[in-house]
Design an enzyme around this catalytic site. Structure first.
Site, PDB file in Angstrom:
ATOM      1  N   VAL A 185      88.375  48.385 -19.444  1.00 62.19           N
ATOM      2  CA  VAL A 185      88.192  49.262 -18.274  1.00 62.19           C
ATOM      3  C   VAL A 185      87.551  48.553 -17.089  1.00 62.19           C
ATOM      4  O   VAL A 185      87.583  49.068 -15.976  1.00 62.19           O
ATOM      5  CB  VAL A 185      87.380  50.541 -18.611  1.00 62.19           C
ATOM      6  CG1 VAL A 185      88.099  51.403 -19.630  1.00 62.19           C
ATOM      7  CG2 VAL A 185      85.965  50.198 -19.073  1.00 62.19           C
ATOM      8  N   TYR A 199      71.486  51.907 -20.294  1.00 63.10           N
ATOM      9  CA  TYR A 199      72.411  52.986 -20.647  1.00 63.10           C
ATOM     10  C   TYR A 199      72.077  54.256 -19.855  1.00 63.10           C
ATOM     11  O   TYR A 199      72.959  54.896 -19.265  1.00 63.10           O
ATOM     12  CB  TYR A 199      72.304  53.246 -22.150  1.00 63.10           C
ATOM     13  CG  TYR A 199      73.228  54.312 -22.681  1.00 63.10           C
ATOM     14  CD1 TYR A 199      74.587  54.047 -22.863  1.00 63.10           C
ATOM     15  CD2 TYR A 199      72.761  55.585 -23.028  1.00 63.10           C
ATOM     16  CE1 TYR A 199      75.442  55.022 -23.372  1.00 63.10           C
ATOM     17  CE2 TYR A 199      73.606  56.559 -23.531  1.00 63.10           C
ATOM     18  CZ  TYR A 199      74.948  56.273 -23.704  1.00 63.10           C
ATOM     19  OH  TYR A 199      75.787  57.237 -24.195  1.00 63.10           O
TER      20      TYR A 199
HETATM   21  P1  NAD Z   1      81.884  53.974 -29.885  1.00 61.68           P
HETATM   22  O1  NAD Z   1      81.078  52.726 -29.692  1.00 61.68           O
HETATM   23  O2  NAD Z   1      82.126  54.457 -31.255  1.00 61.68           O
HETATM   24  O3  NAD Z   1      83.277  53.870 -29.104  1.00 61.68           O
HETATM   25  C1  NAD Z   1      83.338  53.374 -27.790  1.00 61.68           C
HETATM   26  C2  NAD Z   1      84.680  52.716 -27.599  1.00 61.68           C
HETATM   27  O4  NAD Z   1      84.706  52.174 -26.271  1.00 61.68           O
HETATM   28  C3  NAD Z   1      84.909  51.547 -28.567  1.00 61.68           C
HETATM   29  O5  NAD Z   1      86.156  51.721 -29.227  1.00 61.68           O
HETATM   30  C4  NAD Z   1      84.898  50.322 -27.664  1.00 61.68           C
HETATM   31  O6  NAD Z   1      85.770  49.282 -28.100  1.00 61.68           O
HETATM   32  C5  NAD Z   1      85.348  50.920 -26.343  1.00 61.68           C
HETATM   33  N1  NAD Z   1      84.979  50.099 -25.202  1.00 61.68           N
HETATM   34  C6  NAD Z   1      83.764  49.541 -24.947  1.00 61.68           C
HETATM   35  N2  NAD Z   1      83.848  48.801 -23.838  1.00 61.68           N
HETATM   36  C7  NAD Z   1      85.119  48.904 -23.379  1.00 61.68           C
HETATM   37  C8  NAD Z   1      85.813  48.357 -22.281  1.00 61.68           C
HETATM   38  N3  NAD Z   1      85.210  47.514 -21.431  1.00 61.68           N
HETATM   39  N4  NAD Z   1      87.109  48.684 -22.102  1.00 61.68           N
HETATM   40  C9  NAD Z   1      87.747  49.499 -22.972  1.00 61.68           C
HETATM   41  N5  NAD Z   1      87.142  50.040 -24.063  1.00 61.68           N
HETATM   42  C10 NAD Z   1      85.840  49.734 -24.245  1.00 61.68           C
HETATM   43  O7  NAD Z   1      81.131  55.082 -29.032  1.00 61.68           O
HETATM   44  P2  NAD Z   1      81.233  56.672 -29.087  1.00 61.68           P
HETATM   45  O8  NAD Z   1      79.990  57.146 -29.732  1.00 61.68           O
HETATM   46  O9  NAD Z   1      82.554  57.129 -29.574  1.00 61.68           O
HETATM   47  O10 NAD Z   1      81.074  56.947 -27.516  1.00 61.68           O
HETATM   48  C11 NAD Z   1      82.127  57.373 -26.668  1.00 61.68           C
HETATM   49  C12 NAD Z   1      81.510  57.813 -25.352  1.00 61.68           C
HETATM   50  O11 NAD Z   1      80.599  58.884 -25.600  1.00 61.68           O
HETATM   51  C13 NAD Z   1      80.703  56.714 -24.650  1.00 61.68           C
HETATM   52  O12 NAD Z   1      80.881  56.809 -23.265  1.00 61.68           O
HETATM   53  C14 NAD Z   1      79.274  57.064 -25.021  1.00 61.68           C
HETATM   54  O13 NAD Z   1      78.332  56.575 -24.090  1.00 61.68           O
HETATM   55  C15 NAD Z   1      79.346  58.580 -25.026  1.00 61.68           C
HETATM   56  N6  NAD Z   1      78.283  59.211 -25.795  1.00 61.68           N
HETATM   57  C16 NAD Z   1      78.220  59.065 -27.157  1.00 61.68           C
HETATM   58  C17 NAD Z   1      77.197  59.704 -27.844  1.00 61.68           C
HETATM   59  C18 NAD Z   1      77.056  59.638 -29.335  1.00 61.68           C
HETATM   60  O14 NAD Z   1      76.095  60.200 -29.869  1.00 61.68           O
HETATM   61  N7  NAD Z   1      77.950  58.980 -30.073  1.00 61.68           N
HETATM   62  C19 NAD Z   1      76.246  60.456 -27.151  1.00 61.68           C
HETATM   63  C20 NAD Z   1      76.335  60.560 -25.771  1.00 61.68           C
HETATM   64  C21 NAD Z   1      77.372  59.939 -25.116  1.00 61.68           C
END
Ligand code: NAD
Length: 249
Positions: free
Chosen positions: A57, A141
């Site tokens: 991205v 973050y």
């Molecule tokens: P995750 O780490 O399991 O998945 C994130 C995905 O993003 C991964 O597959 C990774 O390869 C991909 N990614 C990272 N950098 C990238 C890049 N430069 N280009 C393309 N893909 C990229 O995380 P998740 O828990 O599934 O989180 C998804 C979203 O939800 C994120 O934005 C995270 O900040 C947000 N979020 C998650 C939680 C939680 O509790 N899991 C809470 C609040 C917010």
């Protein structure tokens, strides 16, 4: 009679779709009839059940190529995100830059490149965090997710006249590889602060995203919706309420 699918005929791009919350969104959108284009910088851990493309991205050229290939897009979910758990006294400028590049500039580039191929009625969902609504110790973050709120509000203003909606979903603690890498104390403390008393699932985020991508939410734009079991609602005073609750007899 066949059930009407909620996002049938819509082409929807989901970033960070190789696992976690993104993979659940891909499956939920596809189940409701969307043509989903799942993108991630890493190969998926499981069959996403949709077209998959490698895309970082933070790379404008890759977004440009995606827009040219697809020609028309009806939905974009900016879900890709990274965390970095350094505190304010330890975080380095390069950590700030790396996290903001993915969490803020990534969604900006996605909107810049795909909005021009989005017809009126299209919908963008940005994935924020509970950390965007509170103080949270991983400062790179937290600041990136607060910045994403500003970006989303600006995009709502800019794209509204073109008939494109922009909303933000703020997950609380959701069971994914990201939270799986956190210390156990983080899970325990999060549950203690959550009125529903448990963590959430990726499917519980995906359900809201299907609604926000679908025409069911046609007058909702600029909204920020926590999906956090009530964590953000009490402003940090759940422990006070718990401490003063009379013990059950
Ligand atoms: P995750 O780490 O399991 O998945 C994130 C995905 O993003 C991964 O597959 C990774 O390869 C991909 N990614 C990272 N950098 C990238 C890049 N430069 N280009 C393309 N893909 C990229 O995380 P998740 O828990 O599934 O989180 C998804 C979203 O939800 C994120 O934005 C995270 O900040 C947000 N979020 C998650 C939680 C939680 O509790 N899991 C809470 C609040 C917010």
């Amino acid at each position: 009679m066949r059930r009407v699918l909620r996002v049938e005929g819509r082409t929807v791009v989901v970033t960070g779709a190789a696992g976690g919350i993104g993979l659940a969104m891909v499956r939920a959108l596809a189940a409701e009839g969307a043509k989903v284009v799942a993108v991630d910088r890493s190969e998926p851990q499981e069959d996403p059940g949709a077209e998959f493309r490698l895309l970082d991205v933070t790379e404008p050229g890759q977004w440009r190529a995606l827009a040219a290939d697809l020609g028309r897009v009806d939905g974009l979910v900016n879900n890709a995100g990274v965390t970095w758990r350094a505190r304010i006294d330890e975080v380095r400028p390069q950590d700030m830059a790396r996290v903001h590049a993915v969490n803020v500039t990534g969604p900006l580039l996605g909107m810049q490149h795909l909005a021009p191929v989005m017809p009126p009625g299209s919908s963008i969902v940005n994935v924020g965090s509970l950390a965007a609504l509170t103080a949270h110790y991983p400062v790179a973050y937290t600041t990136s997710k607060w910045a994403l709120r500003g970006l989303s509000a600006t995009a709502c203003l800019e794209y509204g006249p073109r008939g494109i909606r922009v909303n933000t979903v703020h997950p609380g603690f959701i069971e994914t590889p990201m939270t799986g890498s956190a210390p156990e104390a983080f899970r325990t403390a999060s549950i203690a602060e959550t009125p529903l008393g448990r963590t959430g699932t990726p499917a519980e985020i995906a359900a809201l995203v299907v609604f926000l991508i679908s025409p069911e939410s046609s007058y909702i734009t600029g909204a920020e919706i926590p999906v956090d079991g009530g964590h953000s609602a009490h402003g940090g005073v759940k422990s006070l309420s718990d401490a003063l609750r009379e013990p059950a007899t």
